[in-house]
Design a protein around this motif. Structure first.
Motif, short mmCIF file in Angstrom:
data_model
loop_
_atom_site.label_atom_id
_atom_site.label_comp_id
_atom_site.label_asym_id
_atom_site.label_seq_id
_atom_site.Cartn_x
_atom_site.Cartn_y
_atom_site.Cartn_z
N UNK A 1 0.69 -0.99 -0.06
CA UNK A 1 -0.05 -0.12 -0.03
C UNK A 1 0.95 1.35 -0.09
N UNK A 2 2.00 1.37 0.87
CA UNK A 2 2.89 2.33 0.86
C UNK A 2 3.27 2.69 -0.45
N UNK A 3 4.05 1.64 -1.12
CA UNK A 3 4.63 1.59 -2.52
C UNK A 3 3.50 2.26 -3.64
N UNK A 4 2.45 2.02 -3.44
CA UNK A 4 1.35 2.35 -4.37
C UNK A 4 1.03 3.71 -4.00
N UNK A 5 0.86 4.41 -2.72
CA UNK A 5 0.67 5.78 -2.38
C UNK A 5 1.81 6.39 -2.75
N UNK A 6 3.05 6.02 -2.60
CA UNK A 6 4.22 6.74 -2.94
C UNK A 6 4.49 7.17 -4.49
N UNK A 7 3.70 6.13 -5.34
CA UNK A 7 3.75 6.49 -6.85
C UNK A 7 2.54 7.28 -7.14
N UNK A 8 1.55 7.30 -6.40
CA UNK A 8 0.30 8.02 -6.61
C UNK A 8 0.28 9.47 -6.16
N UNK A 9 0.86 9.83 -4.91
CA UNK A 9 1.01 11.02 -4.24
C UNK A 9 2.11 11.63 -4.49
N UNK A 10 2.30 12.95 -4.40
CA UNK A 10 3.42 13.87 -4.42
C UNK A 10 3.52 14.47 -2.99
N UNK A 11 4.69 15.11 -3.07
CA UNK A 11 5.01 15.66 -1.66
C UNK A 11 4.88 17.35 -2.01
N UNK A 12 3.59 17.52 -2.42
CA UNK A 12 3.45 19.19 -2.92
C UNK A 12 2.70 19.66 -1.57
N UNK A 13 1.92 18.95 -0.66
CA UNK A 13 1.45 19.57 0.39
C UNK A 13 1.93 18.62 1.60
N UNK A 14 1.72 19.35 2.87
CA UNK A 14 1.88 18.52 4.15
C UNK A 14 1.14 17.36 4.35
N UNK A 15 1.66 16.25 4.90
CA UNK A 15 0.87 15.08 4.98
C UNK A 15 1.01 14.65 6.38
N UNK A 16 -0.07 13.92 6.96
CA UNK A 16 -0.01 13.34 8.28
C UNK A 16 -0.17 11.90 8.10
N UNK A 17 0.29 11.09 9.10
CA UNK A 17 0.08 9.75 8.90
C UNK A 17 -1.26 9.38 9.96
N UNK A 18 -1.80 8.49 9.75
CA UNK A 18 -3.08 7.80 10.82
C UNK A 18 -2.45 8.21 11.86
#
Length: 169
Positions: A31-48
């Motif tokens: 899931x993490x690999x898929x997300x890293x391919x889908x999402x960018x680092x253009x906005x701040x992100x927080x984990x669950x």
């Protein structure tokens, strides 16, 4: 035998990326690999994990109304995605801590961008979205109270849900 320069460059890039990776964490490696391919680092992100520890935070749900009605985070405000407008976000939240979520984080990333551009200063995207929230056994709610139901968006995206009860209603 010498090591190609590309491997050194990749190593440096990996080390530079570690701080960003620390906040972007999901339980499933795939899931993490898929997300890293889908999402960018253009906005701040927080984990669950980070969201679960936050106080005085407002969550904004950027999924469709149908998805929201199946279940959502407690007290989440529905803002939508396809027809999102700033009018759906109460003005008094401009200086509050906001976390936007959707199923996995793609739609909410775009809504987070719009909020940042509109002057909302303390807004982040939930990395892994409500799917990861459910996968880590956090509660979701509907009009009747707490539920195990979760809208999987569609069959393909629903494959990333390991917990909860998939409901397309």
């Amino acid at each position: 035998m010498s090591i190609p320069v590309q491997f050194y460059i990749l190593g440096i890039l990996f080390l530079l990326h570690l701080p960003a990776m620390a906040q972007k964490k999901v339980e499933s490696k795939a899931y993490g690999i898929m997300l890293d391919g889908l999402l960018s680092d253009t906005v701040p992100a927080v984990s669950v994990e980070q969201l679960a520890k936050m106080d005085d935070v407002v969550t904004l749900d950027s999924r469709s109304k149908e998805e929201y009605e199946v279940s959502h985070m407690k007290n989440a405000i529905w803002v939508g995605y396809e027809d999102f407008t700033l009018d759906r976000v109460p003005e008094n939240l401009k200086n509050k801590k906001l976390v936007v979520y959707c199923s996995v984080g793609a739609r909410s990333q775009k809504v987070t961008t719009k909020l940042l551009e509109a002057g909302y200063n303390n807004v982040s995207n939930l990395y892994g979205g409500i799917f990861e929230w459910i996968n880590q056994n956090h509660p979701v709610y509907n009009d009747e109270g707490q539920t195990k139901k979760i809208h999987p968006y569609n069959f393909v995206w629903g494959l990333w849900l390991s917990e909860g009860e998939k409901s397309y209603d």
